[in-house]
Design a protein around this motif. Structure first.
Motif, mmCIF file in Angstrom:
data_model
loop_
_atom_site.group_PDB
_atom_site.id
_atom_site.type_symbol
_atom_site.label_atom_id
_atom_site.label_comp_id
_atom_site.label_asym_id
_atom_site.label_seq_id
_atom_site.Cartn_x
_atom_site.Cartn_y
_atom_site.Cartn_z
ATOM 1 N N THR A 59 26.908 41.202 45.452
ATOM 2 C CA THR A 59 26.893 42.667 45.378
ATOM 3 C C THR A 59 28.030 43.243 44.549
ATOM 4 O OG1 THR A 59 28.140 42.768 47.442
ATOM 5 C CG2 THR A 59 25.736 42.888 47.605
ATOM 6 N N ARG A 60 28.811 42.411 43.896
ATOM 7 C CA ARG A 60 29.925 42.927 43.090
ATOM 8 C C ARG A 60 29.385 43.684 41.880
ATOM 9 N NH1 ARG A 60 28.892 37.855 41.327
ATOM 10 N NH2 ARG A 60 29.281 37.353 39.140
ATOM 11 N N LYS A 61 30.210 44.562 41.338
ATOM 12 C CA LYS A 61 29.834 45.320 40.140
ATOM 13 C C LYS A 61 29.922 44.421 38.917
ATOM 14 C CE LYS A 61 31.659 49.629 42.011
ATOM 15 N NZ LYS A 61 32.795 50.548 41.955
ATOM 16 N N ASP A 62 29.211 44.804 37.862
ATOM 17 C CA ASP A 62 29.300 44.077 36.596
ATOM 18 C C ASP A 62 30.752 44.015 36.149
ATOM 19 O OD1 ASP A 62 26.572 43.666 36.455
ATOM 20 O OD2 ASP A 62 26.203 45.374 35.138
ATOM 21 N N GLY A 63 31.172 42.841 35.738
ATOM 22 C CA GLY A 63 32.528 42.658 35.248
ATOM 23 C C GLY A 63 33.543 42.289 36.313
ATOM 24 N N GLU A 64 33.180 42.392 37.585
ATOM 25 C CA GLU A 64 34.111 42.034 38.660
ATOM 26 C C GLU A 64 33.979 40.547 38.988
ATOM 27 O OE1 GLU A 64 34.519 46.031 41.419
ATOM 28 O OE2 GLU A 64 33.053 44.520 42.021
ATOM 29 N N TRP A 65 35.087 39.924 39.344
ATOM 30 C CA TRP A 65 35.073 38.601 39.952
ATOM 31 C C TRP A 65 35.310 38.810 41.439
ATOM 32 C CZ3 TRP A 65 33.180 34.091 38.848
ATOM 33 C CH2 TRP A 65 33.583 32.956 39.565
ATOM 34 N N TRP A 66 36.483 39.332 41.796
ATOM 35 C CA TRP A 66 36.720 39.821 43.150
ATOM 36 C C TRP A 66 36.046 41.189 43.234
ATOM 37 C CZ3 TRP A 66 40.312 38.201 47.136
ATOM 38 C CH2 TRP A 66 40.937 36.974 46.879
ATOM 39 N N PRO A 74 31.964 34.508 43.885
ATOM 40 C CA PRO A 74 31.944 35.971 43.941
ATOM 41 C C PRO A 74 30.748 36.492 44.731
ATOM 42 C CG PRO A 74 31.366 35.204 41.748
ATOM 43 C CD PRO A 74 31.732 33.989 42.542
ATOM 44 N N LEU A 75 30.903 37.666 45.295
ATOM 45 C CA LEU A 75 29.823 38.287 46.054
ATOM 46 C C LEU A 75 28.686 38.696 45.116
ATOM 47 C CD1 LEU A 75 31.725 40.668 48.499
ATOM 48 C CD2 LEU A 75 31.102 38.279 48.821
#
Length: 107
Positions: free
Chosen positions: A90-97, A87-88
């Protein structure tokens, strides 16, 4: 209908495995995606990144995503393919994609 674009990295040594499994998805996975009101779903690859696009046609996105997440076959599929992905940061909390912002659309 709401459009979604998402992005994630794929591990270089796992790209061919990822492609193989997505060229041969389990029928239950495709059925669950459709049962959760997702249509026109595609995943693209470029330079170490996977980009997904899909359209959500239901009325309660969060409930449909929870339905998918609770499905035992989906959990098994995710356990298979998640190790292929990174995962990136810079993703938001709770995101995988990581969700992407739509900046242009033309019908």
């Amino acid at each position: 209908m709401k459009r979604f674009g998402q992005i994630i990295k794929v591990k270089p040594d796992k790209l061919e495995d990822y492609k193989y499994h997505h060229a041969n998805p389990w029928p239950q996975i495709d059925a669950m995606i459709k049962a959760c009101n997702i249509q026109n779903y595609s995943i693209y690859y470029k330079d170490g990144y996977l980009f997904s696009y899909y359209e959500y046609v239901g009325n309660d996105y969060e409930a449909d995503m929870e339905k998918m997440a609770q499905d035992p076959k989906t959990q098994e599929w995710w356990a298979l393919v998640k190790p292929f992905q990174t995962p990136l940061e810079t993703r938001k909390d709770g995101e995988w994609w990581a969700d992407m912002e739509e900046v242009y659309h033309l019908d």
